[in-house]
Motif scaffolding. Structure first.
Motif, PDB file in Angstrom:
ATOM      1  N   UNK A 183      39.736  48.456  44.463  1.00 49.08           N
ATOM      2  CA  UNK A 183      39.413  47.030  44.502  1.00 49.08           C
ATOM      3  C   UNK A 183      37.909  46.861  44.410  1.00 49.08           C
ATOM      4  N   UNK A 184      37.468  45.943  43.562  1.00 49.86           N
ATOM      5  CA  UNK A 184      36.052  45.591  43.464  1.00 49.86           C
ATOM      6  C   UNK A 184      35.915  44.152  43.928  1.00 49.86           C
ATOM      7  N   UNK A 185      35.141  43.925  44.959  1.00 52.45           N
ATOM      8  CA  UNK A 185      34.908  42.580  45.485  1.00 52.45           C
ATOM      9  C   UNK A 185      33.500  42.152  45.106  1.00 52.45           C
ATOM     10  N   UNK A 186      33.409  41.191  44.204  1.00 56.80           N
ATOM     11  CA  UNK A 186      32.120  40.669  43.750  1.00 56.80           C
ATOM     12  C   UNK A 186      31.948  39.271  44.333  1.00 56.80           C
ATOM     13  N   UNK A 187      31.120  39.161  45.366  1.00 54.14           N
ATOM     14  CA  UNK A 187      30.886  37.863  46.016  1.00 54.14           C
ATOM     15  C   UNK A 187      29.743  37.164  45.296  1.00 54.14           C
TER      16      UNK A 187
END
Length: 712
Positions: A184-188
């Motif tokens: 999972x890549x979480x880009x805020x």
């Protein structure tokens, strides 16, 4: 196609414009230049002119970096575009583009001509499932973005989604193999966040409207300060003496963020039940808030790693420290530049075709100048040629010249006559095919759909016209099956000369069998029609029969009839229900509704019919089956004639059934012979809906004289 040697990837963020120039050296990418130019004020600051502020920053970028005659790849944020994912039915590869276009029309909530869209196929050798990602953006929105670049003489050749660029960057930089474990890549971002799933070469995206600006707003409201000061306070939170108070003020936003990420992971794993997700990569400057990464890791029970540095590219020299300090903000620009030099795993391009054509012609201007120069030199030489030729002609026999000219004129006349005859023959062949054979296709499809529906064996009393007989069956025990709509998408393969129609059946039923009920009845009946039958101009391809998934990946939708009373012992569900049926219902969303059916019709059978509750839907007396007729089918629905013979419900029941329809202008049939759905359903009953897809292959192919079918 040859790869570009170098390309710029440019991302316009809310705080700064980030740009990276990569160059292809062998099979590796090398950073040749970069820039990170901050806006004077964040674009999310209240009362800021976003367009003017962006122009000022873009002007600074153009002033310090040479972007002229360079390939430029730009991005649009995930929240300003559309990403939809669907599993395709098992069809031949050559049929996939037609299926994808059909899906795009269903999934994109705008007229298809008002958007720029592209798609990506996700498949692997060890997984038979084929999944497609459909990406779109409104033309007006993308034209506004391209206009800004045009003011500085920049014409981007590629426009893609920011989260896709992040996926490309991670896939390349971490050298993800085709069979890698799910990640999972979480880009805020500033206004929204992207949750990106990388799973064995596949990509799945969910964007939700929560980002860095919400943390800033929490500080602003808690400390009663303006937005700009709150934003600076957030940036200094790691070293601030008020860090504890700041964490307390932002704690509610932390909780909302965890909830949204958990929802995204849960939804993905529901539709992709494979290896559990154990690793998460964090991107975006919001992750510089102290404690955020640790808090998310504990709540989600995953290991979270920040993308503080890149593994496969780096900057050498005096600018290395500056690049390293901002690398967490360069992930999107990195992925954009990778697509520009041909090293991306996903190559979606939403750039308008017209703009690309203008750019290509612009590049060829220098060749036009060279060609014009050659033409001028050649024309000078040609002035002398007529004089020489005339002297040669004077020496020839004039009668021989006249004979050659006359023969050429006769041959040209014969060619024109042959072309006219051939065109007329093709037209006649097409018209003959249309009038003699193709007119039988859609009535046969409609009959097969009805026969397949009736193979589910609804109650005999429901098949009858007697409403009193229907009352005699307990509502919860009624085996009701409804063919809500029928549509078809026509396709013609010029290479094999095969014609097919992809048919969609929207089914509504109240059987407890759920998905197994459809597989063992309607779909099983369709599978048996794979051999030629008398008077049927097609065969049904068994491998094409499948249930269509909606936007959430669900194949079956369930709706509960309102007004349910508290269950008694006699109303408890049957404990003998099969385990398969229970599994089929586990993933269903009670509030979900099936997507509207659409069709691309052709005169060779690509017609369609549809009906919807409260919109004048035609209903027949045979098993509660909706008897629909396609437009221009040349036949009249038998149920229209029989509808008036049905007994009328009492006044109170009729009012319940038709009050909503009268407001929406239902058809005359519903007004003359309204059907009270409470007759067929009872409060608390669960009604299931599904779309069955199958492909028919037309047997009697058009005459060889016809170059293309008339529907083309």
């Amino acid at each position: 196609m040859a790869k570009n040697k170098s390309a710029w990837g440019i991302e316009i963020g809310a705080h700064a414009i980030k740009a990276i120039r990569l160059e292809l050296v062998g099979d590796e990418a090398v950073i040749r230049d970069f820039a990170c130019i901050a806006h004077n004020k964040p674009l999310t600051t209240p009362d800021v002119d976003v367009a003017e502020m962006t122009r000022l920053t873009m002007g600074q970028l153009v002033a310090v970096k040479n972007l002229e005659d360079q390939k430029v790849v730009i991005s649009v944020p995930g929240h300003s575009a559309l990403a939809r994912f669907a599993k395709l039915p098992p069809v031949e590869p050559k049929m996939i583009p037609n299926i994808v276009k059909f899906e795009a029309v269903q999934q994109i909530p705008f007229p298809i001509e008002q958007v720029e869209w592209d798609y990506q196929i996700f498949s692997s050798t060890d997984n038979p499932e084929v999944e497609v990602g459909i990406f779109a953006i409104e033309k007006a929105r993308i034209e506004e973005k391209l206009k800004l670049y045009a003011e500085y003489g920049i014409r981007p050749e590629v426009v893609t989604l920011g989260p896709l660029a992040v996926f490309n960057a991670v896939s390349y930089d971490h050298t993800l193999a085709e069979d890698h474990k799910p990640m999972v890549i979480l880009d805020i971002g500033t206004q929204a966040s992207d949750v990106i799933f990388a799973d064995s070469g596949r990509c799945w995206i969910r964007t939700f409207p929560l980002g860095g600006t919400h943390f800033t707003d929490a500080l602003k409201d808690s400390f009663k300060i303006n937005y700009s000061k709150a934003d600076r306070l957030k940036a200094e939170s790691a070293t601030s003496q008020h860090a504890r108070q700041m964490m307390q003020a932002m704690r509610p936003v932390f909780g909302d963020l965890v909830q949204q990420v958990q929802l995204s992971i849960s939804h993905y794993q529901t539709n992709h039940q494979q290896t559990p997700i154990e690793t998460m990569l964090a991107a975006g400057s919001t992750f510089r808030i102290p404690g955020l990464r640790k808090f998310l890791g504990q709540q989600l029970n995953v290991d979270i790693h920040r993308m503080d540095e890149f593994k496969r590219v780096r900057v050498e020299g005096r600018e290395a420290a500056d690049f390293a300090a901002n690398s967490i903000n360069f992930v999107t620009a990195y992925g954009l530049a990778l697509q520009g030099i041909g090293l991306s795993r996903i190559s979606v391009n939403l750039a308008p075709v017209l703009g690309l054509r203008e750019k290509v012609w612009g590049k060829k201007n220098k060749w036009f100048i060279t060609a014009a120069s050659i033409a001028v030199a050649g024309s000078v030489a040609m002035f002398a040629a007529p004089v020489v030729d005339q002297r040669h002609l004077d020496l020839l026999d004039q009668s021989e010249i006249s004979s050659v000219l006359s023969t050429g004129a006769n041959l040209q006349k014969l060619l024109q006559e042959a072309e006219s005859t051939g065109e007329a023959g093709a037209t006649v062949a097409n018209m003959d095919q249309l009038l003699s054979n193709d007119r039988r296709i859609w009535p046969c499809i409609l009959k097969d759909a009805l026969d397949a529906t009736l193979s589910a064996k609804p109650d005999d009393e429901i098949n009858a016209k007697d409403v009193a007989a229907i009352h005699g069956i307990s509502a919860k025990n009624r085996k009701l099956i409804v063919l809500e709509s029928l549509s078809g998408a026509y396709a013609f393969d010029d290479a094999t000369k095969k014609r097919t129609i992809v048919v969609s059946m929207n089914i509504e039923f109240a059987s407890d069998g759920k998905k197994t009920f459809l597989v063992n009845s309607i779909m099983k009946w369709l599978e048996t029609q794979d051999k030629p039958r008398p008077d049927v101009p097609y065969i049904i391809l068994p491998k094409s029969i499948a249930l269509k998934a909606d936007a959430k990946g669900e194949e079956l939708q369930v709706t509960e009839i309102p007004g349910a009373e508290k269950k008694t012992d006699s109303q408890k569900p049957n404990s003998n229900a099969s385990a398969t049926d229970q599994g089929d219902s586990a993933d269903q969303d009670a509030s979900a509704t099936p997507p509207p059916a659409g069709s691309a019709s052709g005169s060779a059978g690509g017609g369609g019919s549809s009906g919807a509750r409260g919109s004048g839907r035609r209903r027949g007396s045979e098993g509660g089956v909706v008897r629909e007729q396609p437009p221009d089918s040349g036949s009249t629905s038998s149920t229209s004639a029989n509808a008036t013979d049905a007994p009328k419900a009492d006044a109170s029941e009729e009012l319940t059934a038709t009050s909503d329809e009268s407001k929406t202008g239902s058809g005359d049939l519903e007004l003359l012979a309204p059907i009270n759905e409470l007759i067929l359903y009872s409060p608390g009953m669960k009604v299931y809906k599904a779309t069955i897809l199958f492909t028919v292959e037309i047997i009697d192919v058009a005459s060889p004289q016809a170059e293309v079918p008339v529907s083309q």
